[in-house]
Design a protein around this motif. Sequence first.
Motif, PDB file in Angstrom:
ATOM      1  N   GLU A 175       0.803  -1.224   0.000  1.00 42.57           N
ATOM      2  CA  GLU A 175       0.000   0.000   0.000  1.00 42.57           C
ATOM      3  C   GLU A 175       0.835   1.272   0.000  1.00 42.57           C
ATOM      4  O   GLU A 175       0.345   2.347  -0.261  1.00 42.57           O
ATOM      5  CB  GLU A 175      -0.977   0.006   1.169  1.00 42.57           C
ATOM      6  CG  GLU A 175      -2.318  -0.633   0.838  1.00 42.57           C
ATOM      7  CD  GLU A 175      -2.225  -2.132   0.755  1.00 42.57           C
ATOM      8  OE1 GLU A 175      -1.282  -2.676   1.364  1.00 42.57           O
ATOM      9  OE2 GLU A 175      -3.057  -2.757   0.081  1.00 42.57           O
ATOM     10  N   GLN A 199      -3.779  -7.559   1.430  1.00 39.58           N
ATOM     11  CA  GLN A 199      -3.804  -7.576  -0.038  1.00 39.58           C
ATOM     12  C   GLN A 199      -3.206  -8.837  -0.675  1.00 39.58           C
ATOM     13  O   GLN A 199      -3.836  -9.505  -1.479  1.00 39.58           O
ATOM     14  CB  GLN A 199      -3.079  -6.337  -0.573  1.00 39.58           C
ATOM     15  CG  GLN A 199      -3.125  -6.195  -2.085  1.00 39.58           C
ATOM     16  CD  GLN A 199      -4.546  -6.059  -2.605  1.00 39.58           C
ATOM     17  OE1 GLN A 199      -5.404  -5.441  -1.966  1.00 39.58           O
ATOM     18  NE2 GLN A 199      -4.827  -6.659  -3.744  1.00 39.58           N
ATOM     19  N   LYS A 202      -5.021 -12.151   0.203  1.00 41.75           N
ATOM     20  CA  LYS A 202      -6.347 -12.369  -0.389  1.00 41.75           C
ATOM     21  C   LYS A 202      -6.230 -12.709  -1.861  1.00 41.75           C
ATOM     22  O   LYS A 202      -7.017 -13.494  -2.386  1.00 41.75           O
ATOM     23  CB  LYS A 202      -7.296 -11.192  -0.123  1.00 41.75           C
ATOM     24  CG  LYS A 202      -7.015  -9.880  -0.802  1.00 41.75           C
ATOM     25  CD  LYS A 202      -8.153  -8.895  -0.490  1.00 41.75           C
ATOM     26  CE  LYS A 202      -7.858  -7.495  -0.977  1.00 41.75           C
ATOM     27  NZ  LYS A 202      -8.986  -6.586  -0.759  1.00 41.75           N
ATOM     28  N   ARG A 221      -0.614   1.001   9.587  1.00 42.74           N
ATOM     29  CA  ARG A 221       0.193   1.881   8.728  1.00 42.74           C
ATOM     30  C   ARG A 221       0.843   2.951   9.597  1.00 42.74           C
ATOM     31  O   ARG A 221       0.160   3.661  10.326  1.00 42.74           O
ATOM     32  CB  ARG A 221      -0.673   2.520   7.629  1.00 42.74           C
ATOM     33  CG  ARG A 221      -1.235   1.457   6.702  1.00 42.74           C
ATOM     34  CD  ARG A 221      -2.074   1.995   5.547  1.00 42.74           C
ATOM     35  NE  ARG A 221      -2.799   0.865   4.952  1.00 42.74           N
ATOM     36  CZ  ARG A 221      -3.665   0.942   3.958  1.00 42.74           C
ATOM     37  NH1 ARG A 221      -3.918   2.100   3.405  1.00 42.74           N
ATOM     38  NH2 ARG A 221      -4.268  -0.136   3.492  1.00 42.74           N
ATOM     39  N   GLN A 235     -10.563  -2.864   8.457  1.00 36.29           N
ATOM     40  CA  GLN A 235     -11.115  -2.825   7.110  1.00 36.29           C
ATOM     41  C   GLN A 235     -12.077  -3.976   6.910  1.00 36.29           C
ATOM     42  O   GLN A 235     -11.849  -5.076   7.402  1.00 36.29           O
ATOM     43  CB  GLN A 235      -9.999  -3.000   6.067  1.00 36.29           C
ATOM     44  CG  GLN A 235      -9.250  -1.740   5.739  1.00 36.29           C
ATOM     45  CD  GLN A 235      -8.311  -1.934   4.562  1.00 36.29           C
ATOM     46  OE1 GLN A 235      -8.099  -3.045   4.091  1.00 36.29           O
ATOM     47  NE2 GLN A 235      -7.743  -0.844   4.098  1.00 36.29           N
ATOM     48  N   ASP A 237     -12.560  -6.277   4.219  1.00 35.85           N
ATOM     49  CA  ASP A 237     -11.672  -6.602   3.116  1.00 35.85           C
ATOM     50  C   ASP A 237     -12.261  -7.755   2.322  1.00 35.85           C
ATOM     51  O   ASP A 237     -12.682  -8.744   2.924  1.00 35.85           O
ATOM     52  CB  ASP A 237     -10.315  -7.014   3.726  1.00 35.85           C
ATOM     53  CG  ASP A 237      -9.221  -7.069   2.695  1.00 35.85           C
ATOM     54  OD1 ASP A 237      -9.065  -6.083   1.961  1.00 35.85           O
ATOM     55  OD2 ASP A 237      -8.528  -8.109   2.622  1.00 35.85           O
ATOM     56  N   HIS A 451      -3.103   3.366  -6.774  1.00 35.39           N
ATOM     57  CA  HIS A 451      -3.722   2.485  -5.764  1.00 35.39           C
ATOM     58  C   HIS A 451      -2.656   1.536  -5.220  1.00 35.39           C
ATOM     59  O   HIS A 451      -2.121   1.774  -4.151  1.00 35.39           O
ATOM     60  CB  HIS A 451      -4.912   1.743  -6.362  1.00 35.39           C
ATOM     61  CG  HIS A 451      -5.748   1.038  -5.335  1.00 35.39           C
ATOM     62  ND1 HIS A 451      -6.504   1.695  -4.410  1.00 35.39           N
ATOM     63  CD2 HIS A 451      -5.928  -0.269  -5.074  1.00 35.39           C
ATOM     64  CE1 HIS A 451      -7.113   0.825  -3.616  1.00 35.39           C
ATOM     65  NE2 HIS A 451      -6.779  -0.383  -3.998  1.00 35.39           N
ATOM     66  N   HIS A 452      -2.348   0.472  -5.901  1.00 39.45           N
ATOM     67  CA  HIS A 452      -1.168  -0.334  -5.577  1.00 39.45           C
ATOM     68  C   HIS A 452      -0.692  -1.056  -6.828  1.00 39.45           C
ATOM     69  O   HIS A 452      -1.415  -1.096  -7.822  1.00 39.45           O
ATOM     70  CB  HIS A 452      -1.399  -1.256  -4.374  1.00 39.45           C
ATOM     71  CG  HIS A 452      -2.557  -2.188  -4.509  1.00 39.45           C
ATOM     72  ND1 HIS A 452      -2.734  -3.030  -5.577  1.00 39.45           N
ATOM     73  CD2 HIS A 452      -3.613  -2.405  -3.696  1.00 39.45           C
ATOM     74  CE1 HIS A 452      -3.827  -3.730  -5.409  1.00 39.45           C
ATOM     75  NE2 HIS A 452      -4.403  -3.347  -4.279  1.00 39.45           N
ATOM     76  N   GLY A 489     -10.936  -0.112  -4.274  1.00 37.29           N
ATOM     77  CA  GLY A 489     -10.447  -1.408  -4.724  1.00 37.29           C
ATOM     78  C   GLY A 489     -10.172  -1.380  -6.207  1.00 37.29           C
ATOM     79  O   GLY A 489     -10.355  -0.340  -6.866  1.00 37.29           O
ATOM     80  N   THR A 490      -9.739  -2.526  -6.704  1.00 38.53           N
ATOM     81  CA  THR A 490      -9.379  -2.617  -8.114  1.00 38.53           C
ATOM     82  C   THR A 490      -9.535  -4.053  -8.608  1.00 38.53           C
ATOM     83  O   THR A 490      -9.595  -4.987  -7.822  1.00 38.53           O
ATOM     84  CB  THR A 490      -7.891  -2.236  -8.341  1.00 38.53           C
ATOM     85  OG1 THR A 490      -7.050  -3.177  -7.651  1.00 38.53           O
ATOM     86  CG2 THR A 490      -7.576  -0.845  -7.854  1.00 38.53           C
ATOM     87  N   ARG A 492      -7.380  -6.832 -10.327  1.00 37.60           N
ATOM     88  CA  ARG A 492      -5.926  -7.041 -10.250  1.00 37.60           C
ATOM     89  C   ARG A 492      -5.369  -7.557 -11.569  1.00 37.60           C
ATOM     90  O   ARG A 492      -6.105  -8.118 -12.391  1.00 37.60           O
ATOM     91  CB  ARG A 492      -5.575  -8.046  -9.154  1.00 37.60           C
ATOM     92  CG  ARG A 492      -6.487  -8.058  -7.957  1.00 37.60           C
ATOM     93  CD  ARG A 492      -6.461  -6.769  -7.175  1.00 37.60           C
ATOM     94  NE  ARG A 492      -7.349  -6.886  -5.997  1.00 37.60           N
ATOM     95  CZ  ARG A 492      -7.685  -5.869  -5.221  1.00 37.60           C
ATOM     96  NH1 ARG A 492      -7.269  -4.641  -5.474  1.00 37.60           N
ATOM     97  NH2 ARG A 492      -8.474  -6.051  -4.182  1.00 37.60           N
ATOM     98  N   GLY A 533     -11.074  -6.941  -6.010  1.00 36.79           N
ATOM     99  CA  GLY A 533     -11.689  -6.803  -4.692  1.00 36.79           C
ATOM    100  C   GLY A 533     -11.713  -5.366  -4.250  1.00 36.79           C
ATOM    101  O   GLY A 533     -11.524  -4.434  -5.042  1.00 36.79           O
ATOM    102  N   ILE A 534     -11.924  -5.198  -2.966  1.00 37.74           N
ATOM    103  CA  ILE A 534     -12.065  -3.854  -2.408  1.00 37.74           C
ATOM    104  C   ILE A 534     -11.884  -3.936  -0.902  1.00 37.74           C
ATOM    105  O   ILE A 534     -11.992  -5.025  -0.318  1.00 37.74           O
ATOM    106  CB  ILE A 534     -13.462  -3.276  -2.743  1.00 37.74           C
ATOM    107  CG1 ILE A 534     -13.547  -1.784  -2.394  1.00 37.74           C
ATOM    108  CG2 ILE A 534     -14.578  -4.051  -2.043  1.00 37.74           C
ATOM    109  CD1 ILE A 534     -14.783  -1.092  -2.945  1.00 37.74           C
ATOM    110  N   ALA A 535     -11.591  -2.809  -0.291  1.00 32.88           N
ATOM    111  CA  ALA A 535     -11.594  -2.726   1.170  1.00 32.88           C
ATOM    112  C   ALA A 535     -12.311  -1.445   1.577  1.00 32.88           C
ATOM    113  O   ALA A 535     -12.103  -0.396   0.967  1.00 32.88           O
ATOM    114  CB  ALA A 535     -10.171  -2.731   1.709  1.00 32.88           C
TER     115      ALA A 535
HETATM  116  N1  ASP Z   1      -5.661  -3.445  -0.187  1.00 34.71           N
HETATM  117  C1  ASP Z   1      -6.297  -2.240  -0.644  1.00 34.71           C
HETATM  118  C2  ASP Z   1      -6.214  -1.185   0.443  1.00 34.71           C
HETATM  119  O1  ASP Z   1      -6.105  -1.507   1.601  1.00 34.71           O
HETATM  120  C3  ASP Z   1      -7.735  -2.453  -0.989  1.00 34.71           C
HETATM  121  C4  ASP Z   1      -7.924  -3.328  -2.166  1.00 34.71           C
HETATM  122  O2  ASP Z   1      -7.354  -3.048  -3.238  1.00 34.71           O
HETATM  123  O3  ASP Z   1      -8.701  -4.287  -2.042  1.00 34.71           O
HETATM  124  O4  ASP Z   1      -6.292  -0.011   0.152  1.00 34.71           O
END
Ligand code: ASP
Length: 587
Positions: A175, A199, A202, A221, A235, A237, A451-452, A489-490, A492, A533-535
């Motif tokens: 992240e 992340q 999952k 964090r 979260q 998640d 995002h990541h 979220g995104t 992947r 997915g999403i959080a």
């Molecule tokens: N892991 C991401 C976050 O914590 C959320 C995700 O992409 O599902 O921001």
Amino acid sequence: MYRTHTCGELRPTHIGQRVSLAGWVDSYRDHKGVLFVDLRDRYGKTQVVFSPENGESIMAVAKMIRPEDVVAVTGLVVRRPEGTENPKLQTGDIEVRVEEVRVLNKSLTPPFHPSAKDLPGEEVRLKYRYIDLRRPEMQQTLILRHRMVKIMRDYFDELGFIEIETPILAKSTPEGARDYLVPSRIQPGSFYALPQSPQLFKQILMVAGFDRYVQIARCFRDEDLRADRQPEFTQLDLEMSFVQAEDVMQVIDGLIARLAKDLLGLELSLPLPRLTYDEAMERFGHDAPDLRFGMELVDISELASATENEVFRQTVARGGRVRGVTAPGAAAVLTRKTLEELSEYVVHDFGVKGLSWIKVESDGQLVGPVGKYFDGDFRAKLLEVMQAGAGDIMFFVADRKEAAGKALYGLRRRLGAELKLYDPSRMHFSWVVEFPMFEFDEAEGRWTAMHHPFTSPRPQDIPLLDTDPGACRAQAYDLVINGYEAGGGTIRIHDQALQQKVFQILGIDQAAARERFGFLLEALQYGAPPHGGIALGVDRLVMLFAGRDNIRDCIAFPKTQRAVDLMTGAPSPVDPKQLRELGIRLL
Ligand code: ASP
């Protein structure tokens, strides 16, 4: 037996019954030798009455009772004398005539009273958290939190999601914040990282075939804390296989509708509105706009650079923009001093060079520092594009497009509240989609992931990775509530070659990628399904649904802005022996 009923339970139907209650002494009043005590527990308050009629021994105990003592009483439920009912209490029609009393535990004089109107500063509340948590509104918020999480678990269970716990002692995740590290005693010199999110795990659960994963997950964090951030947070998640962005958003739409209905009694119409990132930036200057009110940003570059105003002309000539907002009815509310403060605020907080304003008088005249540049034809055009009329104030910032947008976003947010442009109890939910893949970090001179690094570009944008990464849009979606990012979220990347290319743009070379996420990259080569997915931030959702403005009020044991737990004193120095065992010497 301590009690037959709770302090929130008794009603006129109980009149004539002999009951026992136990709880905390909320308050007491001596009225001509008769003592009235409000006994409090999680469920409510009940008035219990100590009267000399019921014996001197009771009165002897009663006289020693003080606020926050823990007391058990037994007595008869009676109707309150006419005119003394308390409609504010659910138990306000009755009282209990005490026949027996036991002080179960005395309390020291508390640093503050849970029922006091004036609370002490937050430091005192955090230090004596157990007293603060006795306050009914704190308990209500945590009860709402419990209900919210229960609804989440039920909802996802119904949809076939499986809750799976992932490790807390983990490896650094992507992240992009600073990690909290835990030294390993058994492998001296090596460290676990507390997960910034689950992340990687999952995604691996999708490779493992679980299809639909969910978790109420604690994340860590080590960032400099802002008002609505905590070093550890919770979260919701989730991750799903064989899905596209729309599928994930639909699942969350359903959850939000369920939460709104069950917690607030609100019927939402689905799907929740969707806005692209570009649209959000254009209309509101921000990717998490508060959509409870209008005041949209307007680009007046063309008009402004045609005037004699040098700042406007030069800004536009250099590729910048002149952007503005109209604050309806602001002329009657904002004094000249406030206007100066607003100008200071945008310059100081958003680093733009200045804020210009023009007031529209009742006769349509334009008044203010840059008013004179818009006379004749310009005036009518300006009023038209800005949709401004008598009594409004127009604000302008001339700067780089994003900088001007950010400043006006801040101004809009502030004025929205100050001018009461929306009902603060209203909730607004929306999605912002199609975020850029990358952001350019000016200081470091390189691209970073918005995002990541596991986020997939839109298929049609993949060619842009080679030619114009900045223009490349991601399959990313953020849930926005009342101007807060409530989650994101995104979809992947599940293709090794595409992942390599994205790493390349991010300047993560193969060795570094292998070192940091090698296990995921390897897993992706053994049959990874398309997944996404999403959080959602649970603490923040609770805050918004409870209508509170402080995230610490939504967490039982939060930390301060300096990441300290004032009740336990964590973090704290440790025994030198513990450090020796870990092979650590302090500088
Ligand atoms: N892991 C991401 C976050 O914590 C959320 C995700 O992409 O599902 O921001």
